[in-house]
Write a protein that holds these residues in place. Structure first.
Motif, short mmCIF file in Angstrom:
data_model
loop_
_atom_site.label_atom_id
_atom_site.label_comp_id
_atom_site.label_asym_id
_atom_site.label_seq_id
_atom_site.Cartn_x
_atom_site.Cartn_y
_atom_site.Cartn_z
N VAL A 71 -26.20 -31.79 -46.51
CA VAL A 71 -27.29 -31.69 -45.54
C VAL A 71 -28.47 -32.47 -46.11
O VAL A 71 -28.80 -32.34 -47.29
CB VAL A 71 -27.67 -30.21 -45.31
CG1 VAL A 71 -28.90 -30.12 -44.41
CG2 VAL A 71 -26.50 -29.44 -44.74
N ASP A 72 -29.10 -33.28 -45.28
CA ASP A 72 -30.30 -34.03 -45.69
C ASP A 72 -31.42 -33.65 -44.72
O ASP A 72 -31.49 -34.17 -43.61
CB ASP A 72 -30.02 -35.53 -45.65
CG ASP A 72 -31.20 -36.36 -46.12
OD1 ASP A 72 -32.18 -35.77 -46.65
OD2 ASP A 72 -31.17 -37.59 -45.95
N LYS A 73 -32.25 -32.69 -45.15
CA LYS A 73 -33.35 -32.23 -44.30
C LYS A 73 -34.59 -33.05 -44.59
O LYS A 73 -35.02 -33.17 -45.72
CB LYS A 73 -33.64 -30.76 -44.56
CG LYS A 73 -32.60 -29.86 -43.97
CD LYS A 73 -33.08 -28.42 -43.92
CE LYS A 73 -31.99 -27.58 -43.34
NZ LYS A 73 -32.34 -26.91 -42.14
N GLU A 74 -35.15 -33.63 -43.54
CA GLU A 74 -36.41 -34.33 -43.62
C GLU A 74 -37.42 -33.55 -42.79
O GLU A 74 -37.07 -32.55 -42.17
CB GLU A 74 -36.24 -35.77 -43.14
CG GLU A 74 -35.28 -36.55 -44.04
CD GLU A 74 -34.96 -37.94 -43.53
OE1 GLU A 74 -35.51 -38.34 -42.49
OE2 GLU A 74 -34.16 -38.63 -44.18
N LEU A 75 -38.65 -34.00 -42.76
CA LEU A 75 -39.71 -33.25 -42.10
C LEU A 75 -39.38 -32.90 -40.65
O LEU A 75 -39.53 -31.76 -40.24
CB LEU A 75 -41.02 -34.06 -42.17
CG LEU A 75 -42.29 -33.27 -42.00
CD1 LEU A 75 -42.37 -32.09 -42.96
CD2 LEU A 75 -43.49 -34.18 -42.19
N THR A 76 -38.90 -33.87 -39.89
CA THR A 76 -38.70 -33.64 -38.47
C THR A 76 -37.25 -33.68 -38.02
O THR A 76 -36.96 -33.45 -36.86
CB THR A 76 -39.47 -34.69 -37.64
OG1 THR A 76 -39.01 -35.99 -38.04
CG2 THR A 76 -40.96 -34.57 -37.87
N LYS A 77 -36.33 -34.00 -38.93
CA LYS A 77 -34.93 -34.09 -38.52
C LYS A 77 -34.00 -33.76 -39.67
O LYS A 77 -34.39 -33.78 -40.83
CB LYS A 77 -34.63 -35.48 -37.96
CG LYS A 77 -34.84 -36.59 -38.97
CD LYS A 77 -34.68 -37.96 -38.34
CE LYS A 77 -35.01 -39.00 -39.39
NZ LYS A 77 -35.42 -40.24 -38.90
N THR A 78 -32.77 -33.45 -39.30
CA THR A 78 -31.73 -33.15 -40.27
C THR A 78 -30.54 -34.05 -39.99
O THR A 78 -30.17 -34.26 -38.84
CB THR A 78 -31.30 -31.67 -40.15
OG1 THR A 78 -32.43 -30.84 -40.40
CG2 THR A 78 -30.20 -31.33 -41.13
N LYS A 79 -29.97 -34.60 -41.04
CA LYS A 79 -28.76 -35.41 -40.90
C LYS A 79 -27.79 -35.02 -42.00
O LYS A 79 -28.11 -34.20 -42.87
CB LYS A 79 -29.08 -36.90 -40.93
CG LYS A 79 -29.60 -37.37 -42.26
CD LYS A 79 -29.86 -38.86 -42.27
CE LYS A 79 -30.37 -39.22 -43.65
NZ LYS A 79 -30.46 -40.58 -43.95
N ILE A 80 -26.61 -35.59 -41.96
CA ILE A 80 -25.60 -35.34 -42.98
C ILE A 80 -25.33 -36.66 -43.71
O ILE A 80 -25.02 -37.67 -43.07
CB ILE A 80 -24.29 -34.81 -42.36
CG1 ILE A 80 -24.52 -33.56 -41.49
CG2 ILE A 80 -23.24 -34.56 -43.45
CD1 ILE A 80 -25.03 -32.36 -42.23
N LEU A 106 -28.40 -24.51 -42.97
CA LEU A 106 -28.26 -24.58 -44.43
C LEU A 106 -29.44 -25.30 -45.06
O LEU A 106 -30.15 -26.06 -44.41
CB LEU A 106 -26.95 -25.28 -44.80
CG LEU A 106 -25.67 -24.58 -44.33
CD1 LEU A 106 -24.46 -25.45 -44.63
CD2 LEU A 106 -25.53 -23.21 -44.98
N ASN A 107 -29.62 -25.09 -46.34
CA ASN A 107 -30.69 -25.73 -47.09
C ASN A 107 -30.39 -27.20 -47.35
O ASN A 107 -29.23 -27.63 -47.29
CB ASN A 107 -30.90 -25.03 -48.43
CG ASN A 107 -31.45 -23.63 -48.26
OD1 ASN A 107 -32.17 -23.35 -47.31
ND2 ASN A 107 -31.12 -22.76 -49.19
N ASP A 108 -31.44 -27.95 -47.67
CA ASP A 108 -31.30 -29.35 -48.05
C ASP A 108 -30.31 -29.46 -49.21
O ASP A 108 -30.31 -28.62 -50.12
CB ASP A 108 -32.67 -29.89 -48.46
CG ASP A 108 -32.68 -31.39 -48.64
OD1 ASP A 108 -32.00 -32.08 -47.87
OD2 ASP A 108 -33.38 -31.87 -49.55
N ASP A 109 -29.47 -30.47 -49.18
CA ASP A 109 -28.48 -30.75 -50.21
C ASP A 109 -27.29 -29.79 -50.22
O ASP A 109 -26.42 -29.89 -51.10
CB ASP A 109 -29.09 -30.81 -51.62
CG ASP A 109 -30.06 -31.96 -51.77
OD1 ASP A 109 -29.84 -33.01 -51.13
OD2 ASP A 109 -31.05 -31.82 -52.51
N ALA A 110 -27.21 -28.85 -49.28
CA ALA A 110 -26.06 -27.95 -49.21
C ALA A 110 -24.83 -28.78 -48.84
O ALA A 110 -24.89 -29.69 -48.02
CB ALA A 110 -26.29 -26.86 -48.16
#
Length: 90
Positions: free
Chosen positions: A72-81, A15-19
């Motif tokens: 969803v919180d997508k950063e350059l090298t990782k994704t977290k919730i 999913l996209n960032d902020d989904a």
């Protein structure tokens, strides 16, 4: 609300960032302060950030089935919730 298919981490990662997501699983470990490893029924793991005020009345250990809602919180090298709410799955 966009929801990861079957409440699975591998779907949330697409999913996209902020989904908005809803995931079900268990806290696998406490990393530090408000960061935890969260694992779903398939064994996939993602870092979740749960601020103290988001826990509500929930107390959980590694065996407690949980439902988390957040973004969803997508950063350059990782994704977290980033978690907005936590509830025990009954």
């Amino acid at each position: 609300m966009l929801i990861a298919k079957n409440n699975e981490i591998k779907e949330a990662l697409k999913l996209n960032d902020d989904a908005k997501v809803v995931l079900e699983g268990k806290i696998k470990s406490h990393i530090k302060s408000d960061k935890y490893e969260f694992a779903d029924k398939n064994g996939d793991v993602i870092v979740v950030e749960i601020d103290n005020n988001k826990w509500g009345n929930v107390t959980a250990n590694e065996d407690t089935p949980l439902r988390i809602r957040g973004e969803v919180d997508k950063e350059l090298t990782k994704t977290k919730i980033d978690v907005d709410s936590v509830e025990v799955v009954k």
